[in-house]
Design a protein around this motif. Structure first.
Motif, short mmCIF file in Angstrom:
data_model
loop_
_atom_site.label_atom_id
_atom_site.label_comp_id
_atom_site.label_asym_id
_atom_site.label_seq_id
_atom_site.Cartn_x
_atom_site.Cartn_y
_atom_site.Cartn_z
N ILE A 38 0.87 -1.16 0.00
CA ILE A 38 0.00 0.00 0.00
C ILE A 38 0.91 1.21 0.00
O ILE A 38 1.76 1.36 0.87
N THR A 39 0.76 2.06 -1.01
CA THR A 39 1.62 3.22 -1.19
C THR A 39 0.81 4.48 -1.00
O THR A 39 -0.29 4.60 -1.52
N GLN A 40 1.36 5.43 -0.25
CA GLN A 40 0.69 6.70 0.00
C GLN A 40 1.60 7.84 -0.43
O GLN A 40 2.80 7.81 -0.14
N ARG A 41 1.04 8.83 -1.13
CA ARG A 41 1.84 9.98 -1.52
C ARG A 41 0.96 11.18 -1.82
O ARG A 41 -0.24 11.03 -2.06
N SER A 42 1.55 12.35 -1.80
CA SER A 42 0.84 13.58 -2.10
C SER A 42 0.85 13.80 -3.61
O SER A 42 1.88 13.62 -4.25
#
Length: 120
Positions: A38-42
């Motif tokens: 699971i990847t999170q970024r702005s």
């Protein structure tokens, strides 16, 4: 001095093929690794009215994506398409996506979160 050895063409081709096979294997392993994370970024997301907004995007492997605006009322769902991710605004999903983002940021305890997911 340096000695060289001429190899028959079939052996040269086999060596090149084995190197290509290793490169393909490496790329497939990296894709598989990303697909299990699971990847999170702005990111900056285009709105239907032509404006842009900064969002937190969360990718569940290569199959599903979600985004949440800073005010936690703007939200959307992403699916892979033939030319990249296809995003659909879905503000009704904002509370669930906000819960997911909170868990990923360690500001909320781990919990099961019901997210809108499409399986083809």
């Amino acid at each position: 001095g340096v000695q060289t050895c001429a190899l028959p063409i079939s052996e040269k081709s086999e060596l090149a093929l084995s190197k290509r096979y290793l490169n393909v294997t490496f790329v497939l392993n990296e894709i598989d690794k990303f697909n299990r994370e699971i990847t999170q970024r702005s990111e900056i997301r285009d709105r239907p009215d032509g404006s842009q907004v900064e969002v937190t995007a969360v990718y569940v492997g290569l199959a599903q994506g979600f985004y949440l605006g800073r005010d936690a009322t703007l939200a959307g769902i992403g699916r892979p398409g033939p030319d990249g991710w296809v995003w659909t605004e879905d503000d009704a999903a904002a509370p669930a996506i906000a819960e997911l983002v909170g868990i990923l940021n360690n500001s909320k305890p781990a919990a099961y979160v019901g997210l809108p997911v499409t399986i083809d």
